[in-house]
Structure formats: structure tokens, C-alpha cells
Design a protein around this motif. Structure first.
Motif, PDB file in Angstrom:
ATOM      1  N   SER A 140       0.761  -1.447   0.125  1.00 50.41           N
ATOM      2  CA  SER A 140       0.022  -0.060   0.228  1.00 50.41           C
ATOM      3  C   SER A 140       0.740   1.318   0.069  1.00 50.41           C
ATOM      4  O   SER A 140       2.104   1.212   0.208  1.00 50.41           O
ATOM      5  CB  SER A 140      -0.956   0.015   1.216  1.00 50.41           C
ATOM      6  OG  SER A 140      -0.117   0.359   2.508  1.00 50.41           O
TER       7      SER A 140
ATOM      8  N   ASN B 235      -3.373  -0.618   6.667  1.00 56.18           N
ATOM      9  CA  ASN B 235      -2.449  -0.600   5.736  1.00 56.18           C
ATOM     10  C   ASN B 235      -1.193  -0.068   6.501  1.00 56.18           C
ATOM     11  O   ASN B 235       0.115  -0.417   6.158  1.00 56.18           O
ATOM     12  CB  ASN B 235      -2.728   0.085   4.656  1.00 56.18           C
ATOM     13  CG  ASN B 235      -3.777  -0.709   3.525  1.00 56.18           C
ATOM     14  OD1 ASN B 235      -3.547  -1.741   3.670  1.00 56.18           O
ATOM     15  ND2 ASN B 235      -4.629  -0.040   2.926  1.00 56.18           N
TER      16      ASN B 235
ATOM     17  N   ASN C  87      -9.432  -5.561   8.305  1.00 53.17           N
ATOM     18  CA  ASN C  87      -9.572  -6.849   7.593  1.00 53.17           C
ATOM     19  C   ASN C  87      -8.719  -8.012   8.098  1.00 53.17           C
ATOM     20  O   ASN C  87      -7.732  -7.853   8.572  1.00 53.17           O
ATOM     21  CB  ASN C  87      -9.041  -6.614   6.108  1.00 53.17           C
ATOM     22  CG  ASN C  87      -9.748  -5.605   5.332  1.00 53.17           C
ATOM     23  OD1 ASN C  87     -10.953  -5.982   5.005  1.00 53.17           O
ATOM     24  ND2 ASN C  87      -9.200  -5.011   4.468  1.00 53.17           N
TER      25      ASN C  87
ATOM     26  N   SER D 129      -5.115  -8.531   6.988  1.00 49.57           N
ATOM     27  CA  SER D 129      -4.206  -7.325   7.682  1.00 49.57           C
ATOM     28  C   SER D 129      -3.727  -7.609   8.960  1.00 49.57           C
ATOM     29  O   SER D 129      -2.409  -7.461   9.401  1.00 49.57           O
ATOM     30  CB  SER D 129      -4.895  -5.825   7.667  1.00 49.57           C
ATOM     31  OG  SER D 129      -4.982  -5.364   6.240  1.00 49.57           O
TER      32      SER D 129
ATOM     33  N   CYS E 111     -14.662  -1.626  -7.433  1.00 51.81           N
ATOM     34  CA  CYS E 111     -13.833  -2.738  -7.291  1.00 51.81           C
ATOM     35  C   CYS E 111     -14.113  -3.848  -8.209  1.00 51.81           C
ATOM     36  O   CYS E 111     -13.257  -4.674  -8.696  1.00 51.81           O
ATOM     37  CB  CYS E 111     -13.835  -3.036  -5.576  1.00 51.81           C
ATOM     38  SG  CYS E 111     -13.098  -2.047  -4.507  1.00 51.81           S
TER      39      CYS E 111
ATOM     40  N   GLY F 155      -7.838  -2.554  -3.677  1.00 47.40           N
ATOM     41  CA  GLY F 155      -8.502  -2.557  -2.339  1.00 47.40           C
ATOM     42  C   GLY F 155      -9.675  -1.485  -2.330  1.00 47.40           C
ATOM     43  O   GLY F 155      -9.912  -0.736  -3.215  1.00 47.40           O
TER      44      GLY F 155
ATOM     45  N   ASP G 243      -3.881   1.198  -2.528  1.00 49.17           N
ATOM     46  CA  ASP G 243      -3.729  -0.360  -2.102  1.00 49.17           C
ATOM     47  C   ASP G 243      -4.234  -1.245  -2.924  1.00 49.17           C
ATOM     48  O   ASP G 243      -4.998  -1.036  -4.062  1.00 49.17           O
ATOM     49  CB  ASP G 243      -4.678  -0.588  -0.769  1.00 49.17           C
ATOM     50  CG  ASP G 243      -5.986  -0.183  -0.857  1.00 49.17           C
ATOM     51  OD1 ASP G 243      -6.683   0.347  -1.939  1.00 49.17           O
ATOM     52  OD2 ASP G 243      -6.885  -0.323  -0.058  1.00 49.17           O
TER      53      ASP G 243
ATOM     54  N   GLY H 207      -5.847  -5.577  -3.636  1.00 46.37           N
ATOM     55  CA  GLY H 207      -7.076  -5.884  -3.051  1.00 46.37           C
ATOM     56  C   GLY H 207      -6.965  -7.475  -2.528  1.00 46.37           C
ATOM     57  O   GLY H 207      -7.939  -7.764  -1.923  1.00 46.37           O
TER      58      GLY H 207
ATOM     59  N   ARG I  20      -5.963  -8.211   0.541  1.00 44.15           N
ATOM     60  CA  ARG I  20      -6.331  -8.023   1.969  1.00 44.15           C
ATOM     61  C   ARG I  20      -7.839  -7.953   2.003  1.00 44.15           C
ATOM     62  O   ARG I  20      -8.417  -8.136   3.033  1.00 44.15           O
ATOM     63  CB  ARG I  20      -5.721  -7.017   2.403  1.00 44.15           C
ATOM     64  CG  ARG I  20      -4.285  -7.283   2.955  1.00 44.15           C
ATOM     65  CD  ARG I  20      -3.433  -6.301   3.205  1.00 44.15           C
ATOM     66  NE  ARG I  20      -1.900  -6.292   2.860  1.00 44.15           N
ATOM     67  CZ  ARG I  20      -1.209  -5.381   2.803  1.00 44.15           C
ATOM     68  NH1 ARG I  20      -1.465  -4.023   3.175  1.00 44.15           N
ATOM     69  NH2 ARG I  20      -0.016  -5.739   2.569  1.00 44.15           N
ATOM     70  N   TYR I  21      -8.586  -7.718   1.016  1.00 45.60           N
ATOM     71  CA  TYR I  21     -10.072  -7.450   1.174  1.00 45.60           C
ATOM     72  C   TYR I  21     -10.791  -8.643   0.611  1.00 45.60           C
ATOM     73  O   TYR I  21     -12.123  -8.605   0.258  1.00 45.60           O
ATOM     74  CB  TYR I  21     -10.260  -6.404   0.212  1.00 45.60           C
ATOM     75  CG  TYR I  21      -9.924  -5.191   0.467  1.00 45.60           C
ATOM     76  CD1 TYR I  21     -10.718  -3.918   1.317  1.00 45.60           C
ATOM     77  CD2 TYR I  21      -8.540  -4.734   0.443  1.00 45.60           C
ATOM     78  CE1 TYR I  21     -10.104  -2.829   1.913  1.00 45.60           C
ATOM     79  CE2 TYR I  21      -8.013  -3.352   0.742  1.00 45.60           C
ATOM     80  CZ  TYR I  21      -8.808  -2.523   1.605  1.00 45.60           C
ATOM     81  OH  TYR I  21      -8.349  -1.527   2.136  1.00 45.60           O
TER      82      TYR I  21
END
Length: 337
Positions: free
Chosen positions: A39, A71, A96, A99, A251, A262, A293, A295, A297-298
Motif C-alpha cells: 500500500s 495498511n 481486514n 491485515s 472494485c 483495495g 492499495d 485487493g 487483503r479484501y
């Protein structure tokens, strides 16, 4: 060949995605997550740590502590692990899961705040808890990204110049607003070097940063329950507020074209598209947006249909590609070894 000795020595600063084929709008997206922290927060984290070392605030044996929605915490946990510091991240229930696991993998301790402050929300509760920690133990060092000038200096020195190097005639720059470090650093750079460039801040509906009412927000990253102390409104030309449902749609549209970004990026892109749609027809602008960021971590939130449906109702874009009927699927082949 590239050989590094520190994980933060890789931070690609010159990759832009042309979004015209995706949204049919002339917009370039600067990728700020092509580094091992994933990020834009790596820039601010490293700048703040190095500055604290130079002025003697941070010394061997100290433990870094910071409030983060994810982040910055990941970036600081990576830097702390490499430079030999402990790290405690105070986050909240919106962080998340990926994370949190990343921070813990680097040896960080993650404390999750679940009860918001009555007037300042989860962010206010996080900040209060960090303050209690540093008051309790003198070995705790709080970089305090919310007031630290090295937060915005990182972007004044790197992000702004990197945009200008690739797009010297940029007309409008879209920047997401969290702590507003990225926003203020870029705004100050362009005010000094190309004041005709419009700086458009993009924020989430429910954030109080630009005076809106505090509302429940589910996606971590942009937005704040407490007005950022770094913010100087006079450096911002326009503000676009984006509902989180629009963040999800952006997204998903990007993912369907192979770009997994992200939630913060989805918000910035959605805000840029909304602002550009309001411009006079036929106007030609060089427009750049910052992608904070990646994606990955999402996957447990923005890209999880069950998570989305629980919070926002049934997603729309996931229905774009129909599933094949079971009778049309090829037989499953297994190996007998």
C-alpha cells in the motif's frame, strides 16, 4: 538485476493503469501498492520511522505503537521487524482479517477496539487507547500519523513529483482522504510547482473529515470519525463523497478486467468517475487518480459475496457472468498416480 537488503527498498513509483478501456473515461490510475507492504502507507511509515531515529525519539529497545485501520499497521510491522523494534497496532473491528494476520506474522501485537467513543467513533477510541499505552510505558513510541508532518512530507517528496514526472500537464489529481497525509503532501507539491492542477479529495460517506455527519462505515482505509489535524482545506479544490456501495461496484468492475485493487482504491476511482461525469461534454482533461492499495487483503470483505450481502444487500456485478448448467460441465478427471 535488483538486490535488496531491506523489504522497504522495493517501492515501484511509476506504474499507471489506463482506465479508459475499463470505464470509457480518460483517467489514469497511479498504483501505489507495488511494494512488499502492499500500500501507499509504506512511504509515510518509513519516513516517520527514519525521522524518529534521526531526532532520537526512537532508539534500540523501543516499541512502536500506532493506531491504524490496517495498511499503515502492516507497513510499520514490516519496518519494525527489519529494524529490530517491537510493534503494537491498535486497530478496530473493521480491520481486514488478512491485515491482522500479516501484522502478527511480522511479530506485531494487534489490539482490536470494538467499542466506539460516544462522540469520536472507533478512531477516537483507538487514539485514546494508544495515549494510555504511551502514558503507561516510556518505552512505547507513538509516531502519531494523525499529526506527524513526515506523513505528508513523504508524499511531497515522492508521490507528487512522481505524478508530475509522468504527466507534466496534469489537470486534475484525485486523492483519497484518510489521515490526509497523502492528500496534503500532493496538494502542497502541486501548489508550489503547478498551481493550475486541481486537487480533488475523495472521501467516504459517513466520514466527518469535510464536515459531513458521522455514519456507520464498513470498509477500512479512507474516511475518519475525527477531523484530521493534518488537513488544510485551503489546499483542496473539490471534495467528492462516495457511498460504500459505489466503492464495491468500482472494485468489482476493475476485478472483472483483471485488476484487483483495495477498497480505498475503489472509493477513489468511484469519486473520480463521479467528478469527471459532471464536467462539460467535450472537455479534454489529463486526469490522474491515486490507488492506495492492492485487493488481496479484501478477499474476506469487499470481494466476499456473503460479507457484502450481509452489510449492503445482494451484490449486483457478481451476476454478470452466469454459471454454467451442471449438465454442461466436463467430467472430473483424477489421476490414479
Amino acid at each position: 538485476m535488483t538486490v535488496i537488503s531491506a523489504p522497504y527498498e522495493i517501492n515501484v513509483d511509476d506504474v499507471f493503469v489506463d482506465l479508459l478501456p475499463v470505464f470509457d473515461v480518460p483517467l489514469f490510475l497511479k498504483c501505489e501498492g507495488i511494494n512488499l507492504a502492499g500500500s501507499v502507507k509504506l512511504k509515510a511509515a518509513l519516513e516517520m520511522v527514519l525521522a524518529a531515529e534521526r531526532d532520537g525519539t526512537l532508539t534500540p529497545g523501543d516499541v512502536l505503537v500506532e493506531s491504524s485501520s490496517g495498511n499503515l499497521g502492516v507497513a510499520l510491522s514490516m519496518i519494525a521487524a527489519h529494524r529490530g523494534y517491537g510493534f503494537v497496532c491498535v486497530t478496530d473491528s473493521r480491520c481486514n482479517p488478512a491485515s491482522r494476520r500479516l501484522m502478527e506474522s511480522f511479530g506485531a501485537r494487534v489490539l482490536v477496539i470494538s467499542r466506539p467513543d460516544k462522540h469520536r467513533g472507533l478512531l477516537g477510541a483507538r487514539i485514546d487507547y494508544v495515549q494510555r499505552l504511551v502514558d503507561y510505558d516510556p518505552n512505547y513510541v507513538w509516531l502519531n500519523q494523525y499529526v506527524n508532518p513526515h506523513n505528508w512530507l513523504a508524499h511531497y517528496r515522492s508521490t507528487g513529483p512522481a505524478v508530475a514526472a509522468q504527466f507534466p500537464e496534469v489537470d486534475v489529481l484525485f486523492v483519497g482522504a484518510g489521515t490526509t497525509g497523502t492528500l496534503m503532501g500532493c496538494a502542497r507539491y502541486f501548489r508550489e510547482t503547478r498551481p493550475q492542477t486541481r486537487i480533488v479529495a475523495v472521501d467516504s460517506v459517513g466520514s466527518v473529515t469535510f464536515g459531513g455527519p458521522a455514519l456507520t462505515r464498513h470498509i477500512p482505509g479512507l474516511g475518519a470519525g475525527v477531523r484530521p489535524q493534518l488537513l488544510d482545506d485551503g489546499l483542496v479544490d473539490d471534495v467528492v463523497m462516495v457511498p460504500e456501495r459505489d466503492t464495491l461496484e468500482s472494485c468489482q468492475t476493475l476485478a472483472q478486467r483483471g485488476f484487483l485493487f483495495g477498497g480505498s482504491t475503489g472509493t477513489v476511482v468511484s469519486g473520480a468517475l463521479r467528478w469527471l461525469a459532471g464536467r462539460p461534454e467535450g472537455e479534454r482533461l489529463t486526469a490522474v487518480a491515486l490507488s492506495p492499495d492492492q485487493g488481496d487483503r479484501y478477499l474476506d470483505s469487499v470481494y466476499d459475496p456473503a460479507w457484502v450481502e450481509e452489510r449492503f444487500g445482494a451484490p449486483h456485478t457478481w451476476d454478470a457472468v452466469p454459471a454454467a448448467p451442471a449438465d454442461d460441465l466436463p467430467p472430473l478427471v483424477t489421476s490414479a498416480g
